[in-house]
Design an enzyme around this catalytic site. Sequence first.
Site, short mmCIF file in Angstrom:
data_model
loop_
_atom_site.label_atom_id
_atom_site.label_comp_id
_atom_site.label_asym_id
_atom_site.label_seq_id
_atom_site.Cartn_x
_atom_site.Cartn_y
_atom_site.Cartn_z
N SER A 140 6.87 -7.60 -29.85
CA SER A 140 7.87 -6.75 -29.22
C SER A 140 8.62 -6.09 -30.35
CB SER A 140 8.81 -7.56 -28.32
OG SER A 140 9.88 -8.14 -29.04
N TYR A 153 14.14 -16.12 -29.39
CA TYR A 153 13.07 -15.16 -29.11
C TYR A 153 12.76 -14.33 -30.34
CZ TYR A 153 10.58 -11.44 -26.58
OH TYR A 153 9.64 -10.53 -26.15
#
Length: 177
Positions: A140, A153
């Site tokens: 991402s 994350y």
Amino acid sequence: MLEKRTIIVTGGGGGIGQATALVLGKAGANVVVSDISDAGAETAQMIGAAGGEACFVRADVGSEAQVEALVAKAVARYGRLDGAFNNAGVEQANTPLHELSADQWERAIRIDLTGVFYCLKHEIAAMLDSGGGAIVNTASALSEVAIPQAAEYVSAKHGGAGLTKAAAIDYGARGIR
């Protein structure tokens, strides 16, 4: 170009994973759809209904034994492994770092980083036996930058990007990109 190529898609029960599995199936690949939920079975059925070849294997990428079994089932069914899209993942907890629980931290690292390691480890072994292949690991934008309340994350995704680069260096010359 993908005719009869065997490709594993983790996180194939929805979103990007499902969309990718459907495209691969339409392109003629043998798609091994994996997910922790029955939504992955629905994706495999959708590929079959469209005339493609697919099967579903339930697997938690955070379990090495389940990932090893996933790869073994793909090879047993189709005779080889040519590609993988390691897409399974969990989202951030939206919690400031000092309030993150150890469970929240460990879950993100286990799925978003260690899960990619398990997939690479077993997929690469199968691809070496098949003469090479291609692997795509979903990251991402947070594999390059950070945002507030996403320490676990961001850490996992940064690690995944580094792991992908390390694998590319180790296996590119051996026919796995």
